[in-house]
Enzyme design. Structure first.
Site, mmCIF file in Angstrom:
data_model
loop_
_atom_site.group_PDB
_atom_site.id
_atom_site.type_symbol
_atom_site.label_atom_id
_atom_site.label_comp_id
_atom_site.label_asym_id
_atom_site.label_seq_id
_atom_site.Cartn_x
_atom_site.Cartn_y
_atom_site.Cartn_z
ATOM 1 N N ASN A 263 -34.489 -12.017 37.110
ATOM 2 C CA ASN A 263 -35.619 -12.810 36.631
ATOM 3 C C ASN A 263 -35.183 -13.993 35.770
ATOM 4 O O ASN A 263 -34.024 -14.117 35.396
ATOM 5 C CB ASN A 263 -36.576 -11.923 35.840
ATOM 6 C CG ASN A 263 -35.887 -11.218 34.693
ATOM 7 O OD1 ASN A 263 -35.226 -10.211 34.905
ATOM 8 N ND2 ASN A 263 -36.023 -11.743 33.486
ATOM 9 N N ASP A 308 -40.836 -11.184 35.436
ATOM 10 C CA ASP A 308 -39.674 -10.288 35.500
ATOM 11 C C ASP A 308 -39.543 -9.707 36.909
ATOM 12 O O ASP A 308 -39.130 -8.562 37.089
ATOM 13 C CB ASP A 308 -39.787 -9.175 34.441
ATOM 14 C CG ASP A 308 -38.499 -8.387 34.248
ATOM 15 O OD1 ASP A 308 -37.468 -8.776 34.826
ATOM 16 O OD2 ASP A 308 -38.537 -7.374 33.535
ATOM 17 N N LYS A 335 -39.183 -5.776 43.038
ATOM 18 C CA LYS A 335 -40.257 -5.521 42.071
ATOM 19 C C LYS A 335 -41.583 -6.139 42.493
ATOM 20 O O LYS A 335 -42.644 -5.605 42.177
ATOM 21 C CB LYS A 335 -39.873 -6.115 40.714
ATOM 22 C CG LYS A 335 -38.956 -5.264 39.860
ATOM 23 C CD LYS A 335 -38.831 -5.914 38.490
ATOM 24 C CE LYS A 335 -37.946 -5.129 37.552
ATOM 25 N NZ LYS A 335 -37.835 -5.806 36.232
ATOM 26 N N CYS A 613 -38.508 -3.890 17.840
ATOM 27 C CA CYS A 613 -38.249 -2.443 17.945
ATOM 28 C C CYS A 613 -38.792 -1.831 19.231
ATOM 29 O O CYS A 613 -38.319 -0.792 19.688
ATOM 30 C CB CYS A 613 -38.858 -1.707 16.747
ATOM 31 S SG CYS A 613 -38.629 -2.553 15.159
HETATM 32 O O1 LIG Z 1 -32.928 -9.107 33.587
HETATM 33 C C1 LIG Z 1 -31.974 -8.366 33.360
HETATM 34 O O2 LIG Z 1 -30.852 -8.794 33.023
HETATM 35 C C2 LIG Z 1 -32.199 -6.921 33.487
HETATM 36 C C3 LIG Z 1 -31.196 -5.989 33.291
HETATM 37 C C4 LIG Z 1 -31.482 -4.614 33.446
HETATM 38 C C5 LIG Z 1 -30.335 -3.700 33.250
HETATM 39 O O3 LIG Z 1 -29.220 -4.210 33.043
HETATM 40 O O4 LIG Z 1 -30.430 -2.492 33.244
HETATM 41 C C6 LIG Z 1 -32.818 -4.232 33.791
HETATM 42 C C7 LIG Z 1 -33.747 -5.278 33.970
HETATM 43 N N1 LIG Z 1 -33.438 -6.564 33.810
HETATM 44 C C8 LIG Z 1 -35.105 -5.019 34.339
HETATM 45 O O5 LIG Z 1 -35.878 -5.969 34.490
HETATM 46 C C9 LIG Z 1 -35.548 -3.697 34.521
HETATM 47 O O6 LIG Z 1 -36.710 -3.453 34.865
HETATM 48 C C10 LIG Z 1 -34.613 -2.651 34.301
HETATM 49 C C11 LIG Z 1 -34.787 -1.269 34.341
HETATM 50 C C12 LIG Z 1 -33.580 -0.742 34.022
HETATM 51 C C13 LIG Z 1 -33.229 0.662 33.865
HETATM 52 O O7 LIG Z 1 -32.014 0.953 33.894
HETATM 53 O O8 LIG Z 1 -34.134 1.493 33.686
HETATM 54 N N2 LIG Z 1 -32.690 -1.735 33.788
HETATM 55 C C14 LIG Z 1 -33.295 -2.922 33.958
HETATM 56 CA CA LIG Z 2 -35.183 -8.204 33.817
#
Ligand SMILES: O=C(O)c1cc(C(=O)O)c2c(n1)C(=O)C(=O)c1cc(C(=O)O)[nH]c1-2
Ligand SMILES: [Ca+2]
Length: 703
Positions: A263, A308, A335, A613
Site C-alpha cells: 500500500n 491499505d 485485499k 498505542c
Molecule cells: O504495508 C506494510 O508494509 C505492511 C507490512 C505488514 C507486515 O510486515 O507484516 C502487514 C501489512 N502491511 C498489512 O497491511 C497487513 O494487513 C498485515 C497483516 C499482517 C500480519 O502479519 O498479521 N502483517 C501485515
Molecule cells: Ca500495509
C-alpha cells in the site's frame, strides 16, 4: 502462450511427495500435497501425534518446511527450530536475538512466516531486517547480511521490518520487507545464496526528484512510475510505501519472479501525491528477472491506493483451461476483494470478479482490469468519512490459499472487516508510531452490549471454495468471525484449516463438510503443512493467536470467543496418542482498577492512545488477547511506573520500546488517566461476561 506447459513441481520435489521443501510446497505455491493416507474416510481417526510448546506467546504465522524427515519451523521473533518431524524432538534451535525495540517499527506483531531451504542451508529473514543463512545440519550461521541499506532512512523515520519468507531462484535468495504504515519506500533485494553478496535491488516506488538509486529499478521507475506521482507530494518525506512484505514467487515455467507490492505510505492519497496519479507500483504485481532484478511486466490492481489495499497477498500459479486453451496463469485474491486471473508470462488481465461483498469499485474494466473506483470511496479527497468493505485488513490477508488439482478449486480464507477511513485535520509524520494520514481517534467500538453485538455481526470469516475458471463461488464454510488460518489441500480430498476460535478442522474438499475438529486452545492463523515421516502421513500447524487483527482491533477481535495465546506446533497422524494439557483460560483477567482519574486528561489521553498505542494494545484500550490488556496492567497504577515503561523503555526486551521521541511526561500521564478511565468503565462488564454460559464474550456471540 504455450498450451502444453510442463508440470510446475521441480523434478526434485516430484521425487519427494512426502516433503514440504518450500514455503508453498512447490514453486507454484498451490499448497497442495498428493499425500492421501489421511483421506475423507480415515480423517475421523486423526489424533494429535506430538506437540511442542514454543518460547514466545505472540502470533505464530510460520509455514514449517519438511525435508527428509526434518522439520524447520520459524516462530515469532524470527526464531528457527529444527525438529524430528516424526516425534517433535528438537534437533537444534537458533535465536537471532532480534532487539525488542524493533517491535515498534512493525505494524502487525513480530511474526515470521517461514524459511527457505536450498543446498543444505536454511534461510530466514529477521524482524530487524537481517537475512541469515544457517547450516541445516546444526543451525550454525553461515552468513548474515543487513538487507536494509544504511541510507534507507526518511527524515527521522527508519521503519523496516522483515517477516515474510525468502524465496530462492537460480541461486539468488530474494527478500522484501514491511513498514508502509510508518513510512517506508518498498524494495526487494536478491543476494547470492552461497555468499550473501548483494546481487540486485529493485525499488517499487521512485525516489524523490526521480533520482537514480544505481539499482535494477532505475530505468523502469523513471520511465513508468515517476510520471504517476506528484513530484512535491508528501510521499517525498514518507517513502511512498509499496513494501513487498509477503508474497514473492519464483515461477520456473516462465523463469520470472513475481512480487506482490503493498500500500501507499501514508495511506492518505491527497497528502501522499496531492490526489494526483496512479502511484505505481502500489497495489501491483510486478514480474522481474530473478538473476538481475530487471523489470518485465506489472499489473496494478489498486491505483490511487488509500485503503491499505496491498497486492502482497499469496500469489499462486495454475494451468487453467481458458477459452479452450490451457494457459499458465497467476491467480490472486488481494485485499481489495477481487479475484484476478492474469497471464503469467505477460501479466495480461484475463478476468477479475469480486470474491466477497465490496463497496469501493463499480467492477473492473473488462479489457484492462482497472477498477472503476467509486467517488465516495476516495475519502482523502472528499473529506467525508467513509466505511469501506473490505477494510484495511482486507477480504483476504497474508493467510495463504490452497488449490486442489482434483477439485479444480482455489480455497480462500476470506473475511469481512469493515474500516472507517477519515481525513484528519492535519497530517503530521512522527519518527515512531503509525503514520497513516488518517484520523485514528475518529471513534471506537461501542461499550453498549446491544450496539456491540450489532457491530460484531459485520465481522465475518469463512472458507471460500472458488472456481477460478468460472470465476464463481462453489461453496463456503462460515466461521465465527474473521482472521482464520491459512489453508492446505491434499490428495485425500481434504482441506485443513485452523480457526480464530482455537479449533483445527479438516473439511471435505468437494463440498465443505466438516470431517474433523480438534481443540487447539489458541487461535490458529498459520497455514498447515503435511508430510511423510517413518511411513506415516502427518499434518502439522503452528498455533498462536496474533497478527494484526487482535493487536489492532482489540476487544472486538474476540469474535472467535475467549482468545488466549498458547503458542505451539501441533502434529497429527492417524495413530497419534498425544494430548494437550488442559486449558480453560478466558483472556487477560480483569484486575480492579484505581478508582480516581481526571476525565479531562483522559479525553486527551484517548487521542494519544489511538495514535501511538492502538496498533499493538487494541482499539480503545481493549486487548485482543495477545499483548497486555493495559486496563489491568500493574504499570498504570503509578505515574512513575507508567513512565518507566512508556518513556524509559523498561520492557523493551519484550517488545515495548520507548516512546520518548513522540510523547512527553504530560502526555504519558494523560494516556495513563485514559487507561484508568477505560478500566473503570469496563471492569464490571468484563467480570460479568466471564460468567457467560455460552463461553464467549457477551456481545460478541452471534448465535
Ligand atoms: O504495508 C506494510 O508494509 C505492511 C507490512 C505488514 C507486515 O510486515 O507484516 C502487514 C501489512 N502491511 C498489512 O497491511 C497487513 O494487513 C498485515 C497483516 C499482517 C500480519 O502479519 O498479521 N502483517 C501485515
Ligand atoms: Ca500495509
Amino acid at each position: 502462450a504455450r498450451a502444453d506447459t510442463p508440470p510446475v513441481a521441480t523434478a526434485q520435489e516430484e521425487q519427494q511427495p512426502g516433503d514440504w521443501p518450500s514455503y508453498g510446497r512447490t514453486p507454484s505455491e498451490q499448497r497442495y500435497s498428493p499425500l492421501s493416507q489421511i483421506d475423507r474416510r480415515t480423517v475421523g481417526q486423526l489424533k494429535l501425534a506430538w506437540y511442542l510448546d514454543l518460547d514466545s506467546n505472540r502470533g505464530q504465522e510460520g509455514t514449517p518446511l519438511v525435508v527428509n524427515g526434518v522439520m524447520y519451523a520459524t516462530t515469532n521473533w524470527s526464531r528457527v527450530k529444527a525438529l524430528d518431524a516424526a516425534t517433535g524432538r528438537v534437533l537444534w534451535e537458533y535465536d537471532p536475538r532480534t532487539p525488542g525495540d524493533i517491535a515498534l517499527r512493525g505494524c502487525c506483531d513480530t511474526v515470521n512466516r517461514g524459511a527457505a531451504y536450498w543446498e543444505g542451508k536454511i534461510y530466514v529473514g529477521t524482524f530487524d531486517g537481517r537475512l541469515i543463512a544457517l547450516d541445516a545440519r546444526n543451525g550454525r550461521p553461515v552468513w548474515s547480511v543487513n538487507t536494509i541499506p544504511a541510507d534507507a532512512t526518511l527524515g527521522d523515520i527508519r521503519s523496516y521490518t522483515v517477516d515474510g519468507a525468502p524465496r530462492i531462484a537460480h541461486g539468488v535468495i530474494v527478500i522484501g520487507n514491511g513498514g508502509a504504515e510508518f513510512g517506508a519506500r518498498g524494495f526487494v533485494s536478491g543476494f547470492d545464496a552461497r555468499t550473501g553478496a548483494l546481487k540486485w535491488r529493485f525499488y517499487t516506488v521512485p525516489a524523490p526528484g526521480n533520482r537514480p538509486d544505481h539499482a535494477a529499478s532505475d530505468a523502469t521507475l523513471s520511465r513508468i512510475a515517476w510520471p504517476t506521482w506528484q513530484p512535491d507530494g508528501g510521499w517525498t518525506r514518507s517513502g511512498g510505501g509499496g513494501t513487498v512484505w509477503d508474497s514473492i514467487v519464483y515461477d520456473p515455467v516462465t523463469d520470472l519472479l513475481y512480487i506482490g507490492v503493498g500500500n501507499g505510505s501514508p495511506w492518505n492519497y491527497r497528502f501522499r501525491s496531492n490526489g494526483v496519479g496512479d502511484n505505481l507500483f502500489l497495489g501491483s504485481i510486478v514480474a522481474l528477472r530473478p538473476q538481475t532484478g530487471e523489470y518485465v511486466w506489472h499489473f496494478q490492481e489498486t491505483p490511487k491506493d488509500q485503503w491499505d489495499f496491498t497486492a502482497s497477498q499469496h500469489i499462486m500459479t495454475l494451468d487453467l483451461p481458458i477459452d479452450g486453451q490451457v494457459r499458465h496463469v497467476i491467480v490472486h485474491a488481494p485485499k481489495n476483494g477481487f479475484f484476478y486471473v492474469l497471464d503469467a508470462r505477460s501479466g495480461e488481465f484475463l478476468s477479475g470478479t469480486p470474491y466477497v461483498f465490496q463497496n469501493w469499485a463499480d467492477g473492473l474494466d473488462p479489457v484492462t482490469g482497472r477498477p472503476r473506483i467509486r467517488p465516495e470511496a476516495m475519502w482523502s479527497l472528499t473529506d467525508r468519512p467513509w466505511v469501506g468493505i473490505p477494510g484495511a485488513l482486507g477480504a483476504h490477508n497474508w493467510q495463504p490459499m490452497a488449490y486442489s488439482p482434483r477439485t479444480g478449486l482455489v480455497y480462500i480464507p476470506a473475511q469481512q472487516i469493515p474500516a472507517l477511513y477519515k481525513t484528519p485535520d492535519r497530517v503530521r509524520l512522527h519518527p515512531v508510531g503509525l503514520n497513516l494520514g488518517a484520523e485514528m481517534a475518529a471513534g471506537s467500538a461501542p461499550d453498549d452490549p446491544a450496539a456491540r453485538a450489532q457491530a460484531a455481526k459485520a465481522l465475518q470469516g469463512w472458507l471460500l471454495a472458488w472456481d477460478p475458471v468460472a470465476q464463481k463461488a462453489r461453496f463456503r464454510v462460515d466461521h465465527r468471525g474473521p482472521w482464520n488460518g491459512g489453508l492446505l489441500a491434499t490428495g485425500g480430498d481434504l482441506v485443513f484449516q485452523g480457526l480464530a476460535n482455537g479449533e483445527f478442522h479438516a473439511y471435505d474438499a468437494t463440498n465443505g463438510q466438516d470431517l474433523f475438529r480438534f481443540n487447539a486452545q489458541s487461535g490458529v492463523i498459520a497455514p498447515p503443512v503435511t508430510y511423510m515421516a517413518g511411513g506415516r502421513q502427518f499434518v502439522a500447524v503452528e498455533v498462536g493467536w496474533g497478527g494484526i487483527y487482535p493487536l489492532l482491533v482489540g476487544g472486538m477481535a474476540r469474535t472467535g470467543g475467549w482468545t488466549v495465546n498458547h503458542s505451539r506446533i501441533l502434529a497429527f497422524a492417524l495413530d497419534g496418542d498425544a494430548t494437550l494439557p488442559p486449558s480453560g483460560q478466558k483472556g487477560f483477567l480483569p484486575v480492579a482498577p484505581p478508582v480516581d482519574y481526571d476525565a479531562q486528561q483522559a479525553g486527551a489521553g484517548y487521542v494519544h492512545y489511538q495514535n501511538f498505542c492502538i496498533a499493538c494494545h487494541g482499539d480503545n484500550a481493549e486487548s485482543g488477547g495477545v499483548l497486555p490488556d493495559l486496563r489491568w496492567s500493574g504499570a498504570i497504577r503509578t505515574p512513575e511506573g507508567f513512565r518507566n515503561v512508556v518513556l524509559h523503555g523498561a520492557l523493551t526486551a519484550y517488545g515495548m520500546g520507548s516512546f520518548a521521541s513522540v510523547l512527553d511526561d504530560g502526555q504519558a500521564e494523560q494516556i495513563r488517566q485514559f487507561l484508568i478511565k477505560r478500566a473503570n468503565d469496563t471492569y464490571a462488564h468484563e467480570m460479568h461476561i466471564r460468567d457467560n454460559p455460552a463461553g464467549v464474550p457477551e456481545g460478541i456471540d452471534k448465535d
